[in-house]
Design a protein around this motif. Structure first.
Motif, PDB file in Angstrom:
ATOM      1  N   UNK A 117       7.080 -15.025  15.158  1.00 61.44           N
ATOM      2  CA  UNK A 117       8.545 -14.927  15.185  1.00 61.44           C
ATOM      3  C   UNK A 117       8.872 -14.089  16.350  1.00 61.44           C
ATOM      4  N   UNK A 118       9.721 -14.836  17.285  1.00 64.08           N
ATOM      5  CA  UNK A 118      10.406 -14.196  18.505  1.00 64.08           C
ATOM      6  C   UNK A 118      11.772 -13.809  17.804  1.00 64.08           C
ATOM      7  N   UNK A 119      12.022 -12.516  17.593  1.00 62.32           N
ATOM      8  CA  UNK A 119      13.427 -12.277  16.789  1.00 62.32           C
ATOM      9  C   UNK A 119      14.542 -13.067  17.825  1.00 62.32           C
ATOM     10  N   UNK A 120      15.572 -13.709  16.913  1.00 57.21           N
ATOM     11  CA  UNK A 120      15.559 -13.560  15.576  1.00 57.21           C
ATOM     12  C   UNK A 120      14.809 -14.732  14.661  1.00 57.21           C
ATOM     13  N   UNK A 121      14.796 -15.798  15.505  1.00 54.55           N
ATOM     14  CA  UNK A 121      14.233 -16.851  14.740  1.00 54.55           C
ATOM     15  C   UNK A 121      13.471 -18.085  15.548  1.00 54.55           C
ATOM     16  N   UNK A 122      12.898 -17.703  16.857  1.00 60.11           N
ATOM     17  CA  UNK A 122      12.254 -18.623  17.504  1.00 60.11           C
ATOM     18  C   UNK A 122      10.633 -18.664  16.843  1.00 60.11           C
ATOM     19  N   UNK A 123      10.071 -19.693  16.776  1.00 64.99           N
ATOM     20  CA  UNK A 123       8.623 -19.680  16.411  1.00 64.99           C
ATOM     21  C   UNK A 123       7.916 -19.937  17.721  1.00 64.99           C
ATOM     22  N   UNK A 124       7.104 -18.941  17.829  1.00 65.18           N
ATOM     23  CA  UNK A 124       6.315 -19.120  19.165  1.00 65.18           C
ATOM     24  C   UNK A 124       4.928 -19.376  18.881  1.00 65.18           C
ATOM     25  N   UNK A 125       4.255 -19.988  19.816  1.00 68.35           N
ATOM     26  CA  UNK A 125       2.789 -20.129  19.515  1.00 68.35           C
ATOM     27  C   UNK A 125       2.309 -19.912  21.084  1.00 68.35           C
ATOM     28  N   UNK A 126       1.334 -19.253  21.383  1.00 71.07           N
ATOM     29  CA  UNK A 126       0.724 -18.905  22.784  1.00 71.07           C
ATOM     30  C   UNK A 126       1.743 -18.565  23.850  1.00 71.07           C
ATOM     31  N   UNK A 127       2.862 -17.722  23.350  1.00 68.67           N
ATOM     32  CA  UNK A 127       3.963 -17.196  24.266  1.00 68.67           C
ATOM     33  C   UNK A 127       4.872 -18.439  24.573  1.00 68.67           C
ATOM     34  N   UNK A 128       4.894 -19.579  23.809  1.00 67.90           N
ATOM     35  CA  UNK A 128       5.977 -20.508  24.227  1.00 67.90           C
ATOM     36  C   UNK A 128       6.657 -20.999  22.726  1.00 67.90           C
ATOM     37  N   UNK A 129       7.748 -21.224  22.912  1.00 67.37           N
ATOM     38  CA  UNK A 129       8.445 -21.735  21.643  1.00 67.37           C
ATOM     39  C   UNK A 129       8.237 -23.132  21.298  1.00 67.37           C
ATOM     40  N   UNK A 130       7.896 -23.242  20.057  1.00 66.13           N
ATOM     41  CA  UNK A 130       7.736 -24.388  19.252  1.00 66.13           C
ATOM     42  C   UNK A 130       8.843 -25.010  18.471  1.00 66.13           C
ATOM     43  N   UNK A 131       9.629 -23.987  17.782  1.00 64.27           N
ATOM     44  CA  UNK A 131      10.440 -24.253  16.918  1.00 64.27           C
ATOM     45  C   UNK A 131      11.616 -23.326  17.173  1.00 64.27           C
ATOM     46  N   UNK A 132      13.190 -23.861  17.055  1.00 62.90           N
ATOM     47  CA  UNK A 132      14.116 -23.127  17.067  1.00 62.90           C
ATOM     48  C   UNK A 132      15.000 -23.394  15.792  1.00 62.90           C
ATOM     49  N   UNK A 133      15.909 -22.130  15.655  1.00 68.07           N
ATOM     50  CA  UNK A 133      16.726 -22.452  14.173  1.00 68.07           C
ATOM     51  C   UNK A 133      18.149 -21.878  14.481  1.00 68.07           C
TER      52      UNK A 133
END
Ligand code: BTN
Length: 264
Positions: free
Chosen positions: A112-128
């Protein structure tokens, strides 16, 4: 890339939740599912609004959220918790933990990149994007808007360095109906626990998934940038940073935080 409409019947077949997503409102195309959830906030607690395509998908801090047709899961959960507005901010943490947990179950090394980006391998896969309506210090409703890049085969332009999808990371297509079932089950489990016992027990989970902590970060407020060191997360979800020798608590609505060497 699978590019077909979301199949509501298939999704409902093996849904394991008690109330989240049992009532679902599907749009092949709409402006934004967060807007739809707010306009239809008379619907029952746990109703999910989902679209194959959002014409004006909304991100945090007034940004646009690219919501290509049929490739991702663009949905909003309408919630009516009996909690104070201060505590409602924690639903953002809960949603982040739930999506991150499911991405890890799929085998992705998600954080989780604060506050709530979900990241995989340094890139964003999901935003909230969570939005709430309050009247006289009572929460009328919370809309928890979640965008997961599922079958996007590629991202162009400036997104190519910053965004990824389950398809890109796993090199195959995923059934969006099944991904949604899993995310809603995990979310419901965490949400019920949160309503019963509060955010405290989730904080350690959040911190261990959070890739922003214990790093140098660049803090961007309107027009200004400063380097800081991220040291902690408060129970209200604020990021605690050391900046010019002093501790400050940053609220997610105010600032954009980047790692100084890359996206996080
Ligand atoms: C962000 O990372 O900036 C938050 C992105 C949130 C996107 C989702 S997609 C479903 C819901 N509807 C919207 O318009 N936005 C959220």
């Amino acid at each position: 890339m699978i590019n077909r409409n979301f199949n509501v019947e298939y999704y409902l077949q093996n849904l394991e939740t008690d109330f989240i997503g049992r009532n679902i409102v599907y749009y092949s195309e709409t402006n934004s599912t967060n807007l739809q959830a707010k306009e239809n906030s008379y619907k029952s607690d746990g109703t999910v609004f989902i679209a194959d395509y959002q014409k004006s998908g909304r991100g945090r801090m007034g940004r646009e959220w690219k919501s290509d047709s049929g490739s991702g899961l663009w949905f909003s959960i309408l919630l009516k918790p009996d909690i104070s507005p201060e505590n409602a901010a924690s639903i953002t943490l809960i949603a982040g933990i739930a999506v991150c947990t499911v991405m890890r179950e799929y085998g992705f090394d998600a954080g989780i990149k604060w506050p709530n980006d979900i990241v995989v391998n340094g890139k964003k896969i999901c935003g909230i994007l969570n939005e709430m309506s309050v009247r006289e210090n009572d929460v009328c409703y919370v809309v928890c808007g979640i965008g997961i890049n599922v079958n996007n085969a590629r991202f162009d332009g400036e997104l190519s360095d910053k965004a990824t999808s389950m398809n890109i990371e796993g090199d195959k297509d995923y059934e969006r109906e099944i991904v949604l079932q899993k995310v809603l089950s995990e979310f419901e489990k965490c949400y019920k626990e949160f309503l019963k016992s509060g955010i405290h027990d989730f904080l350690n989970d959040y911190k261990s998934l959070c890739v922003t902590l214990n790093r140098e970060v660049s803090i961007e407020t309107t027009g200004t940038k400063k380097n800081a060191y991220a040291v902690d997360i408060t129970s209200g979800g604020e990021l605690v940073v050391e900046i010019d020798g002093q501790r400050r608590e940053l609220c997610s609505g105010e600032v954009s935080v980047r790692g100084i060497l890359g996206y996080f």
